[in-house]
Design an enzyme around this catalytic site. Structure first.
Site, short mmCIF file in Angstrom:
data_model
loop_
_atom_site.label_atom_id
_atom_site.label_comp_id
_atom_site.label_asym_id
_atom_site.label_seq_id
_atom_site.Cartn_x
_atom_site.Cartn_y
_atom_site.Cartn_z
N ARG A 307 0.82 -1.23 0.00
CA ARG A 307 0.00 0.00 0.00
C ARG A 307 0.85 1.28 0.00
NH1 ARG A 307 -3.36 -3.12 3.68
NH2 ARG A 307 -5.23 -3.79 2.57
N LYS A 329 1.95 10.94 -11.61
CA LYS A 329 1.21 9.98 -12.43
C LYS A 329 2.04 8.71 -12.60
CE LYS A 329 -1.88 12.73 -15.33
NZ LYS A 329 -2.24 13.06 -16.73
N GLU A 371 7.68 17.54 -25.54
CA GLU A 371 7.04 17.95 -24.28
C GLU A 371 7.47 19.37 -23.89
OE1 GLU A 371 4.70 16.51 -22.73
OE2 GLU A 371 4.75 14.38 -23.27
N LYS A 416 5.32 22.59 -14.68
CA LYS A 416 4.46 21.45 -14.36
C LYS A 416 4.12 21.41 -12.88
CE LYS A 416 3.54 16.63 -15.20
NZ LYS A 416 3.90 15.40 -15.92
N GLU A 426 -6.04 16.08 -11.86
CA GLU A 426 -6.54 16.36 -13.20
C GLU A 426 -8.07 16.47 -13.24
OE1 GLU A 426 -6.04 14.34 -17.50
OE2 GLU A 426 -4.19 14.47 -16.36
N ARG A 430 -5.19 20.90 -14.85
CA ARG A 430 -4.07 20.03 -15.18
C ARG A 430 -4.22 19.38 -16.55
NH1 ARG A 430 -0.98 15.47 -11.40
NH2 ARG A 430 0.39 14.72 -13.05
N ASN A 434 -1.98 17.92 -21.31
CA ASN A 434 -2.18 16.88 -22.32
C ASN A 434 -2.34 17.46 -23.72
OD1 ASN A 434 -2.20 14.40 -20.72
ND2 ASN A 434 -4.01 15.27 -19.74
N HIS A 437 -1.79 15.27 -26.75
CA HIS A 437 -1.78 13.88 -26.30
C HIS A 437 -3.03 13.10 -26.74
CE1 HIS A 437 1.54 15.37 -23.98
NE2 HIS A 437 1.72 14.24 -23.35
N HIS A 441 -1.64 9.86 -28.12
CA HIS A 441 -1.85 8.58 -27.44
C HIS A 441 -2.60 7.59 -28.33
CE1 HIS A 441 -1.30 9.93 -22.95
NE2 HIS A 441 -0.16 9.81 -23.61
N HIS A 454 7.03 8.14 -27.88
CA HIS A 454 5.98 8.98 -27.30
C HIS A 454 6.09 10.43 -27.77
CE1 HIS A 454 3.13 10.57 -24.41
NE2 HIS A 454 4.06 11.41 -23.97
#
Length: 552
Positions: A307, A329, A371, A416, A426, A430, A434, A437, A441, A454
């Site tokens: 955990r 993330k 990026e 960021k 997000e 936020r 993206n 993206h 993606h 990427h």
């Protein structure tokens, strides 16, 4: 710049690297061993055998003192034992900078044996080096390193040579010696990220050589679990193991297969198994050393094993340093989409060492600029202009602009961090991170992870987003051209070539994390430095994407 002294074990590559440095920097080359042989008329092994080490060290010290009187700015290659006498160490410190070429003794031995065999095959008269005589030459080298290492570490610079070609080592040293970069310009830049207990994001050229120091500051238990990939392992793990062990840590290492395919359930459970086999405990840290794949996967393991265990992110790719290592993330891919399984989980430390970018293949380094351009488009027009001004030097990288590179990476981290501090999970703002993206993606997924890196997919995604914004009357044509020209100038793709169909892209976009009520929320540029989140008419999206992909 004064003399540059190359120091380190025999077999560390000093002579080869010295020749390359002298050629590329246009400086004289002096080799202390060669000068001794020239003056004495005998090979070094013969001098050792005939007169003993004490005599040789006295001779070596005299030749070194003569060498530094030669024209300034020389590259001076030294013998492995030059550091034994304190007067030699003092003389080098006073008259130049020392670069320690760090090498594993086993690699050193293999090089020396190969050199010995080559001399025999070429018909040369070969004297056996004292290092290679005796029943266990590796033990000789290991003992020698143990005695001398503290003296080697006095050097102003350390260059890790493991797994690197001589040309790459020379490039790294040239970057270290860049006369335009003062030490004050490249000292570490630290951004405190204020989420939860908070953590530091550090940008430090050469910071990887101080990882143990940073871990000590976190007061972690001695046993740490270091995960890397097969591309990174040989470059950094041998030196890191030595560094961490010397600092009192007990590092355990797991090496993933390199590539996007490792962000999978299979590798996730393999890492769980590894930790369970070692009975890893809740306070013992996981260190992610690598690019975005390693960081995302190891981050998810850290978030879920027991955990939650301490996570240290050590990103080695440009893309990871400015983006994926920051913000918490973590996750793995699902066959139906990228990053669909994951968690928000923040590290205890992010250590970004831009010097690691020197070990990247050109394509892997270039993808990271996507990026960075993204940050310029969404929030920072000044950063965008800075990239335009220096695009050629940033792409070329033959002599990386160290201070500028550190400044750019630190600025991206600051941008960021500022966004995620306002919207950690997000739920709102936020989502602007993206930009590019949604299409990117989908392209990665439909074409099969790995065909497009990427950053390459995101570059194309930004081109599509800008075209959508133009068609919607949101974005000026001149700004769209500036974006695409900058992407191209940095070596990124701005056009699609391939067999993926537009309908497949449109279907994959419905799995995007920004879909609300089955409608994609697009990140649309309004001007350079400003974007908005908005849905778009399905007809417009389908028409633009179909045309962009060369379909009717």
């Amino acid at each position: 710049m004064r003399h540059v002294f190359l120091i380190g074990l025999s077999g560390s590559g000093k002579s080869t690297v010295g020749r390359l440095l002298a050629q590329r920097l246009g400086r004289p080359l002096l080799d202390v061993d060669a000068l001794i042989e020239q003056e004495y008329g005998e090979r070094i092994p013969a001098i050792f055998a005939r007169h003993g080490e004490a005599h040789f060290r006295s001779l070596e010290a005299r030749i070194l003192a003569q060498a530094i009187q030669q024209p300034s700015n020389a590259i001076i290659v030294t013998g492995g034992g030059i550091v034994v006498l304190p007067e030699n160490r003092a003389l080098m410190a006073q008259s130049g900078v020392r670069v320690f070429l760090q090498v594993d003794p086993l690699i050193s031995l293999r090089r020396l044996q190969a050199q010995h065999a080559h001399e025999q095959q070429s018909g040369q008269v070969v004297e056996v080096r004292p290092l290679l005589s005796g029943p266990d030459p590796l033990a000789n080298l290991q003992k020698m390193l143990a005695v001398r290492e503290a003296w080697y570490q006095e050097a102003e610079y350390t260059c890790f040579t493991q797994g690197k070609q001589a040309e790459q080592v020379a490039l790294e040293i040239m970057t270290m010696l860049d006369d335009s970069t003062s030490p004050e310009q490249v000292t570490s830049m630290i951004r405190r990220v204020h989420i939860g207990a908070g953590y530091d994001a550090v940008v430090e050229w050469g910071g990887l050589s101080r990882l143990a120091t940073y871990l000590k500051q976190l007061q972690l238990p001695p046993r740490i679990f270091l995960v890397t990939d097969s591309n990174i392992h040989d470059f950094y793990i041998p030196a890191l193991l030595q560094q961490l062990t010397a600092a009192g840590f007990e590092p355990q290492v797991y090496t993933l297969p390199a590539g996007e395919g490792s962000k999978s359930q299979q590798q996730l459970f393999a890492l769980y198994d590894w930790l369970l086999e070692h009975q890893a405990e809740r306070r013992e840290a996981l260190v992610a050393l690598g690019g975005g794949v390693v960081g995302d996967l190891v981050g998810f393991v850290a978030a879920t094993y027991l955990r939650g265990v301490p996570l240290i992110q050590v990103p080695t790719s440009l893309l990871a340093q400015v983006d994926s290592a920051i913000g918490g993330k973590t996750g793995i891919n699902h066959p139906r989409g990228k990053n669909l399984i994951g968690a928000f989980y923040h590290p205890r430390l992010v250590l970004a060492d831009p010097a690691t970018l020197l070990s990247l293949p050109t394509r892997s380094r270039i993808e990271g600029w996507a990026e960075i351009v993204k940050y310029g488009i969404i929030l920072d027009a000044e950063l965008f202009s800075l990239l335009e001004e220096h695009a050629n030097a940033l792409r070329d990288f033959s002599q990386p602009p160290v201070a500028l590179l550190c400044r750019i990476i630190a600025r991206c981290i600051d941008i960021k961090a500022g966004v995620i501090e306002e919207d950690e999970r997000e739920q709102g703002q936020r989502a602007i991170l993206n930009y590019g993206h949604t299409f990117g993606h989908a392209l990665e997924n439909v074409s099969g992870y790995g065909e497009w890196l990427h950053g390459e997919a995101i570059s194309i995604g930004m081109v599509v987003a800008a075209e959508l914004a133009q068609e919607a009357g949101l974005f000026d044509e001149q700004d769209a051209m500036r974006q695409n020209q900058l992407l191209a100038a940095l070596g990124l793709p701005i056009a699609y070539t391939g067999k993926v169909r537009a309908q497949d892209i449109l279907a994959a976009m419905q799995l995007d994390k920004k879909v609300v009520g089955k409608r994609v929320r697009w990140i649309m540029p309004r001007q350079i430095g400003k974007v908005e989140i908005t849905p778009l008419p399905d007809e417009l999206v389908e028409r633009v994407i179909t045309t962009f992909m060369g379909e009717k």
